[in-house]
Design a protein around this motif. Sequence first.
Motif, short mmCIF file in Angstrom:
data_model
loop_
_atom_site.label_atom_id
_atom_site.label_comp_id
_atom_site.label_asym_id
_atom_site.label_seq_id
_atom_site.Cartn_x
_atom_site.Cartn_y
_atom_site.Cartn_z
N LYS A 42 0.84 -1.24 0.05
CA LYS A 42 -0.03 0.04 -0.13
C LYS A 42 0.74 1.26 0.04
N THR A 43 2.09 1.17 0.50
CA THR A 43 2.89 2.40 0.51
C THR A 43 3.71 2.38 -0.45
N GLY A 44 3.57 1.44 -1.66
CA GLY A 44 4.71 1.71 -2.69
C GLY A 44 5.77 0.89 -2.53
N ALA A 45 6.07 0.32 -1.41
CA ALA A 45 7.24 -0.51 -1.19
C ALA A 45 7.19 -1.98 -1.73
N GLU A 46 8.25 -2.65 -1.91
CA GLU A 46 8.35 -4.02 -2.43
C GLU A 46 8.23 -4.91 -1.28
N ALA A 47 7.41 -5.97 -1.21
CA ALA A 47 7.18 -6.92 -0.31
C ALA A 47 7.86 -8.28 -0.65
N LEU A 48 8.76 -8.76 -0.10
CA LEU A 48 9.48 -9.93 -0.59
C LEU A 48 9.02 -10.88 0.57
N LEU A 49 8.11 -11.81 0.26
CA LEU A 49 7.86 -13.02 1.01
C LEU A 49 8.76 -14.28 1.13
N ARG A 50 9.40 -14.44 1.90
CA ARG A 50 10.37 -15.63 2.28
C ARG A 50 10.14 -16.57 3.22
N THR A 51 10.48 -17.75 3.46
CA THR A 51 10.34 -18.79 4.25
C THR A 51 11.67 -19.55 4.67
N VAL A 52 11.79 -20.30 5.67
CA VAL A 52 12.67 -20.95 6.04
C VAL A 52 12.57 -22.44 5.80
N PRO A 53 13.57 -23.09 4.84
CA PRO A 53 13.37 -24.51 4.90
C PRO A 53 13.55 -25.24 6.32
N THR A 54 13.13 -26.50 6.51
CA THR A 54 13.48 -27.30 7.35
C THR A 54 13.67 -28.48 6.93
N ASP A 55 14.20 -29.45 7.82
CA ASP A 55 14.39 -30.82 7.46
C ASP A 55 13.09 -31.61 7.13
N THR A 56 12.25 -31.37 7.80
CA THR A 56 10.86 -32.07 7.81
C THR A 56 9.84 -31.22 6.60
N ASP A 57 10.16 -30.42 6.41
CA ASP A 57 9.36 -29.52 5.30
C ASP A 57 9.58 -29.33 4.30
N ALA A 58 9.16 -30.26 3.35
CA ALA A 58 9.39 -30.60 2.07
C ALA A 58 8.45 -29.50 1.15
N ALA A 59 7.62 -28.64 1.78
CA ALA A 59 6.83 -27.76 1.13
C ALA A 59 7.41 -26.48 1.06
N CYS A 60 8.46 -26.09 1.42
CA CYS A 60 9.14 -24.95 1.19
C CYS A 60 9.52 -24.91 -0.08
N SER A 61 9.08 -24.05 -0.87
CA SER A 61 9.27 -23.64 -2.22
C SER A 61 10.62 -23.31 -2.33
N ARG A 62 11.44 -23.53 -3.43
CA ARG A 62 12.65 -23.03 -3.49
C ARG A 62 12.74 -21.39 -3.85
N ASP A 63 11.82 -20.94 -4.50
CA ASP A 63 11.86 -19.47 -4.86
C ASP A 63 11.22 -18.65 -3.56
N LEU A 64 10.54 -19.40 -2.64
CA LEU A 64 10.41 -18.72 -1.13
C LEU A 64 11.27 -18.74 -0.43
N ALA A 65 12.35 -19.61 -0.49
CA ALA A 65 13.36 -20.11 0.60
C ALA A 65 14.17 -18.64 0.87
N ILE A 66 14.50 -18.24 1.91
CA ILE A 66 15.32 -17.19 1.93
C ILE A 66 16.72 -17.52 1.77
N VAL A 67 17.71 -16.38 1.15
CA VAL A 67 18.90 -16.51 1.07
C VAL A 67 19.68 -15.27 1.69
N GLU A 68 20.84 -15.44 2.00
CA GLU A 68 21.71 -14.50 2.69
C GLU A 68 21.49 -13.19 2.25
N ASP A 69 21.45 -13.05 0.58
CA ASP A 69 21.45 -11.81 -0.13
C ASP A 69 20.31 -11.05 0.07
#
Length: 188
Positions: free
Chosen positions: A30-57
């Motif tokens: 709403k403010t015009g900023a960019e929202a980047l949704l990211r998640t953390v992969p876990t050993d038991t969570d195969a549902a974490c999509s590669r394009d949503l996984a957080i990277v250090e960058d």
Amino acid sequence: MSTPRIVILYYSRGGKTQQLADAIASGVEKTGAEALLRTVPTDTDAACSRDLAIVEDDLNQCDALIIGSPTRFGHMASGLQRFFEQHSSAWLKGVLVDKPGAVFTSSSSMHGGQETTLLSMAVPLLHHGMLLVGLPYTEPGLQQTDAGGSPYGASHVEHAAGARITAIEKQLASALGERVARAAARLK
């Protein structure tokens, strides 16, 4: 001036924390900023999509960081905790120093430890030198909620509200996203 990038990092097993993340993202946008949704992969969570996984960058390039987790015995989920433990290089480099940060959570019951979870999630942000942003009592939803919502951050209570976040919980989450994005824009 470039558009602020706000990373919304969350872990969600049942989908409620993700619903809050989506509402926060809508507030950011709403403010015009960019929202980047990211998640953390876990050993038991195969549902974490590669394009949503957080990277250090993502941390290196963000102008603000908002983190969310379901409540686990008054604390964040282990996958999110592990993320902070494994990315000390961002802490050592000071990439998040003086950037806005905020927190959000969900729980299955009203007394499930939401406030301690929000406060414990704030600790890594403080160690990174971030500036915490919460929800002031001038937000009408804080006076109207009978489920989630706190000055410490956005939240959802499943037992009180059911499977979907309530309109007030959604409004408070959106307001948190807006506040963080506006703070990031001012600091940028």
